[in-house]
Design a protein around this motif. Structure first.
Motif, PDB file in Angstrom:
ATOM      1  N   ARG A  64      56.707  27.812 -46.974  1.00  0.00           N
ATOM      2  CA  ARG A  64      57.912  27.684 -46.164  1.00  0.00           C
ATOM      3  C   ARG A  64      57.728  28.207 -44.740  1.00  0.00           C
ATOM      4  NH1 ARG A  64      62.618  26.721 -49.051  1.00  0.00           N
ATOM      5  NH2 ARG A  64      62.320  26.573 -51.299  1.00  0.00           N
ATOM      6  N   GLY A  65      56.843  29.154 -44.568  1.00  0.00           N
ATOM      7  CA  GLY A  65      56.647  29.752 -43.256  1.00  0.00           C
ATOM      8  C   GLY A  65      55.714  28.935 -42.384  1.00  0.00           C
ATOM      9  N   ALA A  66      55.778  29.172 -41.079  1.00  0.00           N
ATOM     10  CA  ALA A  66      54.999  28.388 -40.123  1.00  0.00           C
ATOM     11  C   ALA A  66      54.301  29.292 -39.114  1.00  0.00           C
ATOM     12  CB  ALA A  66      55.898  27.400 -39.390  1.00  0.00           C
ATOM     13  N   PHE A  67      53.058  28.926 -38.816  1.00  0.00           N
ATOM     14  CA  PHE A  67      52.295  29.528 -37.728  1.00  0.00           C
ATOM     15  C   PHE A  67      52.059  28.423 -36.717  1.00  0.00           C
ATOM     16  CE2 PHE A  67      48.495  30.760 -35.433  1.00  0.00           C
ATOM     17  CZ  PHE A  67      48.582  32.138 -35.304  1.00  0.00           C
ATOM     18  N   LEU A  68      52.833  28.443 -35.650  1.00  0.00           N
ATOM     19  CA  LEU A  68      52.708  27.410 -34.630  1.00  0.00           C
ATOM     20  C   LEU A  68      51.719  27.874 -33.582  1.00  0.00           C
ATOM     21  CD1 LEU A  68      56.433  26.276 -34.227  1.00  0.00           C
ATOM     22  CD2 LEU A  68      54.683  25.488 -35.840  1.00  0.00           C
ATOM     23  N   ASP A  69      50.637  27.109 -33.431  1.00  0.00           N
ATOM     24  CA  ASP A  69      49.539  27.492 -32.544  1.00  0.00           C
ATOM     25  C   ASP A  69      49.611  26.708 -31.239  1.00  0.00           C
ATOM     26  OD1 ASP A  69      47.307  28.987 -31.892  1.00  0.00           O
ATOM     27  OD2 ASP A  69      45.897  27.620 -32.859  1.00  0.00           O
ATOM     28  N   GLN A  70      48.848  27.209 -30.247  1.00  0.00           N
ATOM     29  CA  GLN A  70      48.815  26.581 -28.924  1.00  0.00           C
ATOM     30  C   GLN A  70      50.241  26.404 -28.397  1.00  0.00           C
ATOM     31  OE1 GLN A  70      46.515  22.979 -29.411  1.00  0.00           O
ATOM     32  NE2 GLN A  70      44.583  24.098 -29.303  1.00  0.00           N
ATOM     33  N   VAL A  71      50.975  27.493 -28.463  1.00  0.00           N
ATOM     34  CA  VAL A  71      52.366  27.480 -28.002  1.00  0.00           C
ATOM     35  C   VAL A  71      52.402  27.668 -26.481  1.00  0.00           C
ATOM     36  CG1 VAL A  71      54.533  28.817 -28.078  1.00  0.00           C
ATOM     37  CG2 VAL A  71      53.302  28.270 -30.195  1.00  0.00           C
ATOM     38  N   ALA A  72      53.290  26.947 -25.832  1.00  0.00           N
ATOM     39  CA  ALA A  72      53.467  27.104 -24.390  1.00  0.00           C
ATOM     40  C   ALA A  72      53.996  28.502 -24.082  1.00  0.00           C
ATOM     41  CB  ALA A  72      54.436  26.046 -23.866  1.00  0.00           C
ATOM     42  N   HIS A  96      62.308  23.255 -26.421  1.00  0.00           N
ATOM     43  CA  HIS A  96      61.477  22.462 -27.332  1.00  0.00           C
ATOM     44  C   HIS A  96      61.128  23.280 -28.577  1.00  0.00           C
ATOM     45  CE1 HIS A  96      58.186  19.781 -28.620  1.00  0.00           C
ATOM     46  NE2 HIS A  96      57.449  20.873 -28.744  1.00  0.00           N
ATOM     47  N   TYR A  97      60.705  24.515 -28.364  1.00  0.00           N
ATOM     48  CA  TYR A  97      60.314  25.355 -29.503  1.00  0.00           C
ATOM     49  C   TYR A  97      61.521  25.844 -30.280  1.00  0.00           C
ATOM     50  CZ  TYR A  97      55.486  25.144 -28.113  1.00  0.00           C
ATOM     51  OH  TYR A  97      54.229  24.682 -27.825  1.00  0.00           O
ATOM     52  N   ARG A  98      62.637  26.032 -29.610  1.00  0.00           N
ATOM     53  CA  ARG A  98      63.840  26.429 -30.335  1.00  0.00           C
ATOM     54  C   ARG A  98      64.224  25.344 -31.349  1.00  0.00           C
ATOM     55  NH1 ARG A  98      66.871  27.557 -26.339  1.00  0.00           N
ATOM     56  NH2 ARG A  98      66.646  29.822 -26.442  1.00  0.00           N
ATOM     57  N   ALA A  99      64.138  24.095 -30.941  1.00  0.00           N
ATOM     58  CA  ALA A  99      64.465  22.997 -31.852  1.00  0.00           C
ATOM     59  C   ALA A  99      63.489  22.944 -33.027  1.00  0.00           C
ATOM     60  CB  ALA A  99      64.454  21.674 -31.088  1.00  0.00           C
ATOM     61  N   LEU A 100      62.232  23.265 -32.786  1.00  0.00           N
ATOM     62  CA  LEU A 100      61.250  23.259 -33.871  1.00  0.00           C
ATOM     63  C   LEU A 100      61.524  24.354 -34.892  1.00  0.00           C
ATOM     64  CD1 LEU A 100      57.798  22.633 -32.109  1.00  0.00           C
ATOM     65  CD2 LEU A 100      58.986  21.099 -33.685  1.00  0.00           C
ATOM     66  N   VAL A 101      61.701  25.574 -34.421  1.00  0.00           N
ATOM     67  CA  VAL A 101      61.815  26.695 -35.357  1.00  0.00           C
ATOM     68  C   VAL A 101      63.132  26.672 -36.113  1.00  0.00           C
ATOM     69  CG1 VAL A 101      60.281  28.096 -33.937  1.00  0.00           C
ATOM     70  CG2 VAL A 101      62.747  28.347 -33.658  1.00  0.00           C
ATOM     71  N   GLU A 102      64.145  26.015 -35.586  1.00  0.00           N
ATOM     72  CA  GLU A 102      65.419  25.949 -36.290  1.00  0.00           C
ATOM     73  C   GLU A 102      65.313  25.198 -37.611  1.00  0.00           C
ATOM     74  OE1 GLU A 102      68.122  24.335 -33.453  1.00  0.00           O
ATOM     75  OE2 GLU A 102      68.633  26.304 -32.611  1.00  0.00           O
ATOM     76  N   GLU A 103      64.254  24.391 -37.763  1.00  0.00           N
ATOM     77  CA  GLU A 103      64.090  23.619 -38.996  1.00  0.00           C
ATOM     78  C   GLU A 103      63.133  24.277 -39.992  1.00  0.00           C
ATOM     79  OE1 GLU A 103      63.426  19.482 -38.530  1.00  0.00           O
ATOM     80  OE2 GLU A 103      64.698  19.303 -36.763  1.00  0.00           O
ATOM     81  N   VAL A 104      62.512  25.376 -39.599  1.00  0.00           N
ATOM     82  CA  VAL A 104      61.581  26.063 -40.491  1.00  0.00           C
ATOM     83  C   VAL A 104      62.374  26.895 -41.488  1.00  0.00           C
ATOM     84  CG1 VAL A 104      59.654  27.682 -40.638  1.00  0.00           C
ATOM     85  CG2 VAL A 104      59.833  26.119 -38.694  1.00  0.00           C
ATOM     86  N   ARG A 105      62.001  26.821 -42.752  1.00  0.00           N
ATOM     87  CA  ARG A 105      62.767  27.477 -43.814  1.00  0.00           C
ATOM     88  C   ARG A 105      62.287  28.888 -44.122  1.00  0.00           C
ATOM     89  NH1 ARG A 105      63.655  22.613 -48.265  1.00  0.00           N
ATOM     90  NH2 ARG A 105      64.169  20.958 -46.777  1.00  0.00           N
ATOM     91  N   GLY A 106      61.167  29.290 -43.527  1.00  0.00           N
ATOM     92  CA  GLY A 106      60.641  30.626 -43.782  1.00  0.00           C
ATOM     93  C   GLY A 106      60.308  31.326 -42.486  1.00  0.00           C
ATOM     94  N   PRO A 107      59.490  32.372 -42.562  1.00  0.00           N
ATOM     95  CA  PRO A 107      59.121  33.125 -41.370  1.00  0.00           C
ATOM     96  C   PRO A 107      58.386  32.245 -40.346  1.00  0.00           C
ATOM     97  CG  PRO A 107      58.523  34.322 -43.351  1.00  0.00           C
ATOM     98  CD  PRO A 107      58.932  32.966 -43.797  1.00  0.00           C
ATOM     99  N   VAL A 108      58.586  32.546 -39.086  1.00  0.00           N
ATOM    100  CA  VAL A 108      57.956  31.797 -38.000  1.00  0.00           C
ATOM    101  C   VAL A 108      57.113  32.733 -37.148  1.00  0.00           C
ATOM    102  CG1 VAL A 108      58.345  30.436 -35.913  1.00  0.00           C
ATOM    103  CG2 VAL A 108      59.828  30.110 -37.898  1.00  0.00           C
ATOM    104  N   VAL A 109      55.857  32.342 -36.936  1.00  0.00           N
ATOM    105  CA  VAL A 109      54.981  33.031 -35.987  1.00  0.00           C
ATOM    106  C   VAL A 109      54.648  32.043 -34.884  1.00  0.00           C
ATOM    107  CG1 VAL A 109      52.795  34.223 -35.629  1.00  0.00           C
ATOM    108  CG2 VAL A 109      54.009  34.498 -37.793  1.00  0.00           C
ATOM    109  N   LEU A 110      54.877  32.433 -33.643  1.00  0.00           N
ATOM    110  CA  LEU A 110      54.505  31.616 -32.487  1.00  0.00           C
ATOM    111  C   LEU A 110      53.294  32.237 -31.821  1.00  0.00           C
ATOM    112  CD1 LEU A 110      57.978  30.869 -30.808  1.00  0.00           C
ATOM    113  CD2 LEU A 110      56.715  29.478 -32.463  1.00  0.00           C
ATOM    114  N   ASN A 111      52.319  31.399 -31.481  1.00  0.00           N
ATOM    115  CA  ASN A 111      51.086  31.908 -30.889  1.00  0.00           C
ATOM    116  C   ASN A 111      50.808  31.283 -29.524  1.00  0.00           C
ATOM    117  OD1 ASN A 111      48.620  33.082 -30.383  1.00  0.00           O
ATOM    118  ND2 ASN A 111      47.462  31.673 -31.682  1.00  0.00           N
TER     119      ASN A 111
END
Length: 224
Positions: free
Chosen positions: A105-113, A121-136
């Motif tokens: 359920r969690g996401a590690f989003l890489d190569q983040v601006a 853009h990233y707010r819209a992405l993480v709003e759909e993640v059902r678990g913990p979010v790590v932005l890199n």
């Protein structure tokens, strides 16, 4: 949009310099490496099949993920975002595959601006993640990114670069548990001084003596 309580990442496994491990090695071709990881499970681990979930469910990856979760590790699915240029539909598709195929359920989003104009853009992405979010983003980004993630990777790079890193004023006002640092090229004798520096800035750390273009393709030689 923080999902975690207490200002830090979840899970009960793992302590020390391996609280988050980028496990960018396939269980089918790196059997010994996976055995080492499961022998000392971290608090969080990032998994990937082929720079993402792959094109079909991988039974070996599914078994490895299940073993990590059984050990108490919070497992995150790796997805590239190409600094905000990759279409959101593709990123979301990757995250759905992790959920359906591996129960992740969690996401590690890489190569983040890191710039302010991609925050929406990233707010819209993480709003759909059902678990913990790590932005890199790998650097200290615009402060608005800190409100989007449970954990923000504000440094990823070599030990030489880490020694010259400077923390901005806005980050000093937030809890250390909101940040993660990933440092490669750290020989064994430099692990302790590197960690002493890291804990002043980040509550989650991973260090490795591996170097080169893909330092996360194996565990540190001193892991465990």
């Amino acid at each position: 949009m923080t999902r975690l309580c207490g200002g830090g990442p979840p899970g009960g496994a793992g302590t020390g310099p391996f609280t988050l491990v980028p496990a960018y090695f396939h269980p089918g071709t790196a059997v010994h490496t996976w055995r080492r990881l499961l022998a000392d499970p971290p608090r969080m681990a990032v998994v990937t099949v082929d720079h993402g979930p792959g094109q079909a469910r991988d039974p070996g990856c599914a078994a490895a993920v299940a073993a990590l979760r059984a050990a108490g590790t919070e497992v995150l699915g790796y997805a590239e975002t190409d600094f905000g240029l990759r279409p959101a539909t593709e990123v979301r598709a990757d995250l759905r595959r992790y959920l359906v195929w591996y129960g992740v359920r969690g996401a590690f989003l890489d190569q983040v601006a890191a710039c302010a104009d991609r925050v929406a853009h990233y707010r819209a992405l993480v709003e759909e993640v059902r678990g913990p979010v790590v932005l890199n983003p790998g650097v200290y980004p615009d402060p608005a990114y800190a409100s989007l993630a449970d954990l923000l990777v504000t440094f990823e790079g070599s030990l030489a670069a880490y020694r010259s890193m400077r923390e901005p004023a806005w980050a000093r006002r937030l809890a250390r548990g909101r940040f993660c640092h990933l440092v490669h090229g750290v020989p064994y004798e430099q692990v302790e001084p590197t960690l002493r520096r890291a804990v002043r800035h980040a509550g989650t750390v991973h260090v490795t003596d591996r170097t080169g273009a893909a330092p996360w393709r194996d565990l540190p030689t001193y892991f465990g």
